[in-house]
Design an enzyme around this catalytic site. Structure first.
Site, PDB file in Angstrom:
ATOM      1  N   ASP A  76     -35.551  12.968 -49.811  1.00 44.30           N
ATOM      2  CA  ASP A  76     -35.509  12.735 -50.318  1.00 44.30           C
ATOM      3  C   ASP A  76     -36.000  11.349 -50.763  1.00 44.30           C
ATOM      4  OD1 ASP A  76     -32.670  12.725 -51.377  1.00 44.30           O
ATOM      5  OD2 ASP A  76     -31.924  12.515 -49.424  1.00 44.30           O
TER       6      ASP A  76
ATOM      7  N   HIS B  21     -33.582  11.335 -39.863  1.00 48.06           N
ATOM      8  CA  HIS B  21     -32.468  12.525 -40.477  1.00 48.06           C
ATOM      9  C   HIS B  21     -31.769  12.837 -39.224  1.00 48.06           C
ATOM     10  CE1 HIS B  21     -30.641  16.152 -41.676  1.00 48.06           C
ATOM     11  NE2 HIS B  21     -31.049  15.628 -43.207  1.00 48.06           N
TER      12      HIS B  21
END
Ligand code: COA
Length: 397
Positions: free
Chosen positions: A328, A274
Site C-alpha cells: 500500500d 506486514h
C-alpha cells in the site's frame, strides 16, 4: 459423557492449544494458490514469480491462472476475455439502487452493498455445478469494476456511462471512471497494478471469504464479506491513508520528525509492516518502479520525494524490527497519477483481489469444512437472575 462435561473438556482443550491473537502462525487451510517467502521477499501465484507475471501477463490472464490453476491457452483466454466483456453491464436496478446511496458515503460501502445485491439477481445456489461457478466468476470479475465506476459518476450527480466493447478490461475501467479513453501506457500500468494486488494468501479479507464460503453460501455473499474486511485501515484501507499521511508530512525534510513522533506515540506508519514479510514487500518495489515510469511520462508527483524520504528514515528506525514498505505504500501514488480519486484506491484494490477471493472460494469448496474455531471463555459464571426493580445501573455500555 454428559453434555456439560463435554463442554468443559472442550474448553480445556482450547486453553491447552493456547490462544494465538490474530491467528499468527496458525495454518487454517491447505492451499496451492499463492506462496510467500517473507524473509526473502518472494511471492508466487501458482508457482509463477510475481515479477514475471506483472511484466508479461494481463490481469484477466492472471485471474484465469489463479482461479483455474494453469495459464490459459490463447483460445481459452480469448473466450474468457469475451465472456467478461459481455457481462460488464449492470442492471438498471443496481444503478437505481446506487442512486439512493448517500453521495457522501464511502465507495467501499457502496461496493459492498452492490456486490451483495448481485445475489438477488443470480440467486440460484448451485455451487457444485461447474457452469454456475464459471458464470459467477465471470459476472463478479466483469461487474465489480463497472459498479466502482458507476458509483463515482452517480455521486457526482451524473449517470454512469456504459462499458465500451472495443476497450480491454483495464482501459475500459479507466474510461468508465474518467469518461476519457486512457493513454495506453496508463492503461497498461493500471493492469499491472491489478496483477500485483490479485492475490496474497490468507490475508484478512481472503480469510473472511473462506469463512463465508465454508457455510456454502453464494459467491456474491463471499465477495461482499471480503470487501467489508478489505475496507479497514489495517488492511486494504491503508493505501488511502498513506496518501493522507504523505500530504500531512508535506515535505521530504519533515519525514524524520513525523516518523519519530509516530514511533514515540506508538502510532502506526501507514503502508509499513506486514505479518508475512520481514523485508520490503516485493510488490512495493514493483509499484515504485511503475510510479517512476508514470512520472517519467506524465510528470512527477511531489509526494514521491516525501515517500522516499520516509522510507529512508524508516529503514533506520523500523528496519531492525523487520518493518518495511508494504503493497500500500506506493500504490496510492500510482493511482493518484492515473487520476483516480483517493477514496477509490481501496475499491480499486477490491477489483483486483476479487480474483484471489474467488480462487480461494473454489479451493475451499473443494475440501470444505465449516470454520468454527473455539474460544477461551473469560466471562462470569453462575450468575443469579436479578429482577429489574432490584438492579442498579449497569457499569457501562
Ligand atoms: N508502524 C510502526 N510500527 C509498526 C508498524 C507500522 N506500520 N507495523 C508494525 N509495527 C510494530 C508494532 O507497533 C509492534 O511493535 P511492538 O512489538 O514494539 O509493540 C510490532 O511492530 C508488531 O506489530 P503488530 O501490529 O502486532 O503486527 P501485525 O502483524 O499484527 O500487523 C499490520 C501487521 C500490517 C496490520 C501492521 O504492520 C500495520 O498496522 N501496518 C500499518 C497499516 C498497513 O499499512 N496495513 C496494510 C497491510 S498490507
Amino acid at each position: 459423557m454428559i453434555g456439560n462435561d463435554r463442554k468443559i473438556e472442550k474448553n480445556l482443550d482450547s486453553s491447552m492449544i493456547g490462544l494465538r491473537p490474530g491467528l499468527e502462525g496458525v495454518p487454517v487451510a491447505q492451499s496451492s494458490i499463492c506462496d510467500i517467502d517473507g524473509l526473502q521477499g518472494k511471492l508466487t501465484y501458482r508457482g509463477y514469480p510475481i515479477s514475471e507475471l506483472a511484466l508479461q501477463s494481463s490481469f484477466l490472464e492472471t485471474t484465469y491462472l489463479l482461479i483455474w490453476g494453469d495459464l490459459p491457452s490463447p483460445s481459452q483466454l480469448r473466450d474468457f476475455e469475451k465472456e467478461v466483456q459481455m457481462h460488464r453491464r449492470i442492471s438498471f436496478r443496481v444503478r437505481d439502487m446506487m442512486k439512493c446511496f448517500p453521495a457522501s458515503g464511502h465507495p467501499m460501502d457502496a461496493l459492498q452493498s452492490s456486490a451483495a445485491s448481485l445475489g438477488l439477481f443470480y440467486s440460484r445456489r448451485a455451487i457444485d455445478d461447474p457452469k454456475y461457478v464459471y458464470d459467477a466468476v465471470v459476472r463478479l470479475i466483469a461487474k465489480i469494476p463497472t459498479m466502482v465506476a458507476a458509483f463515482q459518476l452517480i455521486r457526482k450527480g451524473q449517470d454512469p456511462i456504459q462499458p465500451r466493447d472495443d476497450l480491454a478490461y483495464s482501459a475500459n475501467f479507466l474510461y468508465m471512471l474518467t469518461e476519457r479513453e486512457p493513454d495506453p501506457l496508463a492503461a497498461r500500468i493500471f493492469d499491472r497494478c491489478l496483477i500485483l494486488h490479485a492475490e496474497h494468501s490468507l490475508n484478512a479479507s481472503t480469510f473472511s471469504a473462506r469463512v463465508t464460503a465454508s457455510t456454502l453460501t453464494d459467491p456474491y455473499a463471499v465477495v461482499a464479506s471480503a470487501v467489508g474486511t478489505l475496507a479497514g485501515p489495517l488492511h486494504g484501507g491503508a493505501n488511502e491513508d498513506v496518501i493522507k499521511m504523505l500530504e500531512k508530512i508535506g515535505k521530504p525534510e519533515h519525514a524524520i520528525t513525523y516518523l519519530n513522533d509516530a514511533i514515540s506515540n506508538k502510532r502506526k506508519v501507514m503502508g509499513f509492516g506486514h505479518r508475512e514479510y520481514r523485508v520490503k514487500d516485493p510488490r512495493a518495489s514493483i509499484l515504485q518502479d511503475l510510479a517512476e515510469e508514470l512520472f517519467a511520462r506524465f510528470g512527477k508527483d511531489e509526494m514521491y520525494d516525501v515517500a522516499k524520504a520516509l522510507e529512508k528514515a524508516a529503514e533506520h528506525k523500523l528496519g531492525s524490527k523487520g518493518i518495511y514498505p508494504n503493497v500500500d505504500f506506493y500504490s496510492g501514488l500510482v493511482y493518484r497519477k492515473l487520476g483516480i480519486p483517493r477514496d477509490l484506491y481501496t475499491p480499486v484494490f477490491a477489483i483486483s483481489r476479487v480474483a484471489g477471493w474467488l480462487a480461494h472460494w473454489r479451493e475451499q469448496l473443494g475440501a470444505n469444512r465449516i470454520f468454527r474455531p473455539s474460544q477461551i471463555y473469560t466471562g462470569i459464571q453462575n450468575r443469579q437472575w436479578i429482577p429489574a426493580e432490584e438492579r442498579s445501573s449497569a457499569k457501562s455500555f
